[in-house]
Every structure is written in structure tokens, then in C-alpha cells.
Write a protein that holds these residues in place. Structure first.
Motif, mmCIF file in Angstrom:
data_model
loop_
_atom_site.group_PDB
_atom_site.id
_atom_site.type_symbol
_atom_site.label_atom_id
_atom_site.label_comp_id
_atom_site.label_asym_id
_atom_site.label_seq_id
_atom_site.Cartn_x
_atom_site.Cartn_y
_atom_site.Cartn_z
ATOM 1 N N TYR A 188 0.839 -1.203 0.000
ATOM 2 C CA TYR A 188 0.000 0.000 0.000
ATOM 3 C C TYR A 188 0.869 1.245 0.000
ATOM 4 O O TYR A 188 1.851 1.336 0.733
ATOM 5 N N LYS A 189 0.516 2.208 -0.837
ATOM 6 C CA LYS A 189 1.204 3.491 -0.986
ATOM 7 C C LYS A 189 2.568 3.353 -1.670
ATOM 8 O O LYS A 189 3.371 4.290 -1.636
ATOM 9 N N SER A 190 2.826 2.225 -2.306
ATOM 10 C CA SER A 190 4.079 2.075 -3.046
ATOM 11 C C SER A 190 3.945 2.595 -4.470
ATOM 12 O O SER A 190 4.946 2.882 -5.129
ATOM 13 N N SER A 191 2.685 2.685 -4.982
ATOM 14 C CA SER A 191 2.410 3.091 -6.368
ATOM 15 C C SER A 191 3.112 2.189 -7.372
ATOM 16 O O SER A 191 3.483 2.620 -8.463
ATOM 17 N N LEU A 192 3.309 0.924 -7.008
ATOM 18 C CA LEU A 192 3.955 -0.052 -7.875
ATOM 19 C C LEU A 192 2.920 -0.990 -8.490
ATOM 20 O O LEU A 192 1.816 -1.137 -7.969
#
Length: 524
Positions: A188-192
């Protein structure tokens, strides 16, 4: 004639079956917007299929701004946080919106939001009259909105077995015990995406570490609430309560989400709010007809956001729409529109819109959205490409998935400029690959063996009829953390290897000593 033993068991089950089909179910919802829409839909599905349903609701006037009031077919036990606090909370929410639109969204905003939820939770747990009533009702099962930690504390206080419904992606997978290999499951919140190079895997590993720290800080915000409302010696922790549900249900579908391993006690039923489209109002139909073959664009930035607090951002969006040949139907509170800003010639502002029906219209060309999962599921269902403007929460992760599936593009809010906005909309509408990808994802979603409402009903009734979800939960839930991660085994093997290496080294040293000792004796 004597009844055989197997037939007797079957007879007992059949006699119990009608009772189980009409269970008493409590749904719990303490957040408005899309969270309420989902919990309301769950309640309606269960109610319409013969179950006795009641919702425990935290009510606020701003739950769904602009939406016409609707009659609930099931009873509701509600309470309010009070007008003074609601106004204060609205101001905090608007201040956060300004940060999001300026690109200043971070974990600090999230923890501030959770601080407000813990304050609200304290008010909730003081609703002694409602709690006494709900305990006397003796519910068979509860279904909670698992985003809000307070839901877990409330159902623990009531002592009801429960199903946890997560309104978004698998953002809490780690604490639920769902396997999440960091090599291909983005944090989460890695934008991967699920396709990472070395630096992507490195970033994902660091994101995992940061998320673990944030989770601990978030849980700590509720410690004071737990201390006040639970007796010493039997105080739960938020982390332990995440392992207690009979079943976890996620509002997600793999037409959007990346494939990943799951456990038997984890089910996904994304698309509860997707429906075949109904005709739009004659007024909107006339407006759409004016667009000719160009079609129209649907614009909505979330069920809880009826207007934008940053005028410059609003102006850039409005100027971008003015450059488009399509008509634009934009959900926006007209009373909040700046007087000095003229609405673009092709834009129609509406206080509320039936997004699902508009997306199902044959002339719908594009959805401009904040990236809420419900909006994206409706776009997938109707095969409409997407331009995402993620504002907060899981929205940035949602639009990353939409872009990875080639059915849209996202623009960070701080990069909103009229020319870039218009060019991106043209690119999505005019390039057929986005529409083709959207139709492909639509086929994936629509061709599932069972629609989401039947899946929901089937799993809820399965949990009731089987007396809980113990048969679905892995034994790992009962293991201490050091056993779960095999730290005891690793320690044992490390000691064994160390001892063996130590013995080998000492044997070699003795042999070398003896060899040199014999050589010296021969020389003498």
C-alpha cells in the motif's frame, strides 16, 4: 420402521435450515460516502433475501451531500456526533482536501484522520442506550466496515461473531495473515504494479517496513479508547481483532486488482454497486443528445466531495473541459461554484448524478474520477475508459491499477493544468486501445460464475449454517509471531551450523598442530 442414523442427522439439519435462513444480522457503519453506500447495499441484499437486518449507523448530514433522501427498507439505530463537532470535522476535512489537491498528502494526514476516528469512537462507545438495545436483540452475526478500527471495538463490546467487510483493496493484507510476497505483490502506498525491477522490489520492501510502523502508530491512537471502555485483563488490541472475523470479504475484483495468493477465509466480491443501466432523466437525455457523435464525459470526485476548496484547481479543470468537443456532466454543488468563474459552455453541473446509469449510456466516452473503487468498478462494468485524479486514501493505488490494465491514465492533482488535462482526455477518448481494454476488463467482470450479490449472500449464509468460519481460518492465526516466521527454526539451525563450523575449525586446527608437531620432531 427405524430411521437410519445418517437420515436422522440429515433430518436435524433440514429442520434447522429454515431457522438459519432467517438470521438476525447487524450491519455496522460509522463512515459516510462510499462506505455507507456499500454497507447499505449489503443490508438491502440480506434484507431482500429474508434476513432480519438492522444497521448501527453514525449519522451526519454530510454523509452523501447532494443525494436525495431515500427510505431504508430495514430498521436503523443511529446517533449523531453533534452539530458542533460535525462542523469542526467538516473544516478538518476541507483543510485535508486542500493538502491533497496541492500534492501534500502524506501519512501525517492519514494519522490525523485516524485521530478523529478514535475521538468519534469514544463517543460511539458511550451510546449506552443503543448498546443495551442491541445486546438484548441477540444477533446471530454482524457485518462491519473493516476500514474503521472502531467497528472492531464495537462488535467486541457487543460480543457478536462477525464478518469483516473491507471496502477497498487488500491494504491490510499483512495483519489479516494474507501472504504477500514482496517480489510481486505491491505494498500500500508504493504506487507499484506487480511487475517490479530490482529498484521496484527495493522500494516495495521499504514501503512494507514503513507500513508496519504506521499500523502500530494507528493502533496506538485507540489505546486510550480501549482503556476507558474495556476492563483491565480483557482489553483487546486492534491487531488481535483483525484475526477474529469469521470471514474477510473484500470489495475488489481481479479485473482491477493484481493476482495474488489468498486464504480460504478471504473472499472478494467487488462490484456490489454495479447494475444494468436505467434511463437517465429527460433533462440529461436532452443535454446528451446535443453532443451528437462526440458523446459526453462523466465527472465525479467522490460521494463525499460536492465541491472543491481550491479555486485554481477548479479553474484548470473547467478550462480543460472547455477545450473538449464532448458534453460534460459534472457532479458539483452549484451553490459553491465561484461567482467570478464562468462554467464552461459544454458543462452541466448537477448536485447529484446516477453515475452507474450515466456510465451505462451508449454515448458515455470517459469517466473523470478521484479513483474511488466503487466508481472504477462501475466504469469497468460498463466498459468506460478512465482519467483518474487521485486525492487521498487508496485512490492513488486504485488508479495505478487502472493504468496498468491499459484502460486509463491518471494525473496527480498537483499537476492539474488545463492544457495537459484536455490533451490527456483527448488521448484516452481518441485512442481505441483504452476503450478496447475497458471492454476486456468488463468481460472479465461480467463473466464471473456468480454475481457479487449472490456471492455475498452465499458466504454469509455459509458462515451462519456452518456455525462460524473456524474451518476456513489457518492455524497460523494461533501461532506466536516467532513461530509464524520460523525464527525458532532459523535460530536452531543457526546454532547447529555454528557448532558444526566451530567443531570443524577446531578439528582442522588440531590436525594442523599435530602435522607441524610431527615435522618438528623429525627435523630434530
Amino acid at each position: 420402521m427405524a430411521v437410519k442414523k445418517g437420515h436422522a442427522v440429515l433430518l436435524v439439519v433440514l429442520l434447522q435450515f429454515p431457522f438459519l435462513q432467517a438470521a438476525k444480522i447487524l450491519t455496522i457503519c460509522f463512515i459516510g460516502g462510499s462506505h455507507y453506500l456499500l454497507m447499505d447495499e449489503i443490508s438491502r441484499i440480506l434484507h431482500n433475501n429474508g434476513h432480519e437486518v438492522r444497521m448501527f449507523l453514525q449519522y451526519a448530514h454530510s454523509m452523501l451531500p447532494g443525494r436525495p433522501p431515500q427510505q431504508s427498507p430495514y430498521p436503523v439505530s443511529s446517533y449523531s456526533l453533534g452539530e458542533e463537532y460535525i462542523q469542526k470535522y467538516r473544516e478538518i476535512f476541507i483543510a485535508n482536501q486542500k493538502d491533497f489537491l496541492s500534492g501534500r498528502s502524506d501519512y501525517k494526514n492519514f494519522l490525523n484522520f485516524m485521530t478523529e476516528l478514535s475521538y468519534q469512537c469514544n463517543i460511539t462507545l458511550h451510546q449506552s442506550e443503543i448498546f443495551s438495545f442491541l445486546k438484548e436483540e441477540k444477533y446471530d452475526l454482524a457485518i462491519i466496515d473493516a476500514f474503521n478500527p472502531c467497528s472492531f471495538l464495537v462488535v467486541e463490546k457487543l460480543g457478536i461473531p462477525f464478518i469483516a467487510f473491507c471496502p477497498g483493496l487488500f491494504i491490510n493484507a499483512g495483519r489479516v495473515g494474507i501472504p504477500g510476497p514482496l517480489s510481486y505483490v505491491p505494498e500500500y502506498k508504493s504506487s507499484l504494479t506487480d511487475r517490479m525491477d530490482f529498484f521496484g522490489r527495493l522500494k516495495n520492501t521499504l514501503a512494507f517496513m514503513v507500513s508496519s510502523v504506521i499500523e502500530m502508530k494507528m493502533d496506538a491512537l485507540f489505546d486510550q479508547v480501549i482503556d476507558e471502555h474495556f476492563p483491565a485483563g480483557s482489553r483487546p488490541t486492534i491487531a488481535d481483532l483483525h484475526l477474529k472475523p469469521e470471514l474477510w470479504i473484500y470489495n475488489v475484483d481481479f479485473s482491477i486488482e493484481f493476482s495474488r495468493p489468498l486464504l480460504p477465509n478471504v473472499q472478494w466480491i467487488g462490484g456490489l454497486l454495479t447494475k444494468p443501466a436505467k434511463p437517465v432523466t429527460p433533462e440529461l437525455e436532452d443535454f446528451i443528445a446535443e453532443s451528437g457523435e462526440s458523446g459526453f464525459i462523466v465527472v465525479t470526485l467522490g460521494s463525499m466531495i460536492s465541491s472543491l476548496p481550491v479555486e485554481e484547481f477548479l479553474k484548470e479543470m473547467n478550462d480543460g473541459f472547455a477545450k473538449m468537443p464532448q458534453k460534460v456532466i459534472w457532479r458539483y454543488d452549484r451553490s459553491d461554484w465561484p461567482e467570478e468563474l464562468n462554467v464552461a459552455h459544454n458543462v452541466r453541473l448537477v448536485d447529484w448524478l446516477s453515475q452507474n446509469d450515466l456510465l451505462g449510456h451508449p454515448k458515455a466516452r470517459l469517466l473523470v474520477t478521484h479513483g474511488g473503487l466503487n466508481s472504477l468498478m462501475e466504469a469497468v462494468y460498463h466498459g468506460v475508459p478512465v482519467l483518474g485524479i487521485p486525492l487521498f486514501g487508496d485512490q492513488s493505488e486504485n488508479v495505478v491499477r487502472i493504468e496498468a490494465k491499459n484502460m486509463g491514465i491518471f494525473i496527480p492533482p498537483e499537476q492539474m493544468k488545463a492544457e495537459k488535462f484536455a490533451n490527456t482526455m483527448r488521448k484516452i477518448i481518441e485512442n481505441s486501445r483504452y476503450k478496447m481494454s475497458a471492454m476486456k476488463q468488463s468481460a472479465i467482470l461480467r463473466s464471473r460464475p456468480f454475481p457479487p450479490d449472490r456471492q455475498l449472500l452465499g458466504w454469509v449464509e455459509h458462515i451462519i449454517q456452518s456455525g462460524g468460519g473456524g474451518h476456513l481460518r489457518p492455524y497460523s492465526y494461533q501461532l506466536p509471531w516467532y513461530q509464524h516466521w520460523l525464527l525458532d527454526v532459523i535460530l536452531f539451525l543457526s546454532i547447529c551450523v555454528t557448532v558444526i563450523v566451530y567443531l570443524i575449525v577446531n578439528v582442522i586446527r588440531v590436525l594442523i598442530y599435530l602435522m607441524f608437531s610431527n615435522r618438528k620432531q623429525k627435523q630434530n
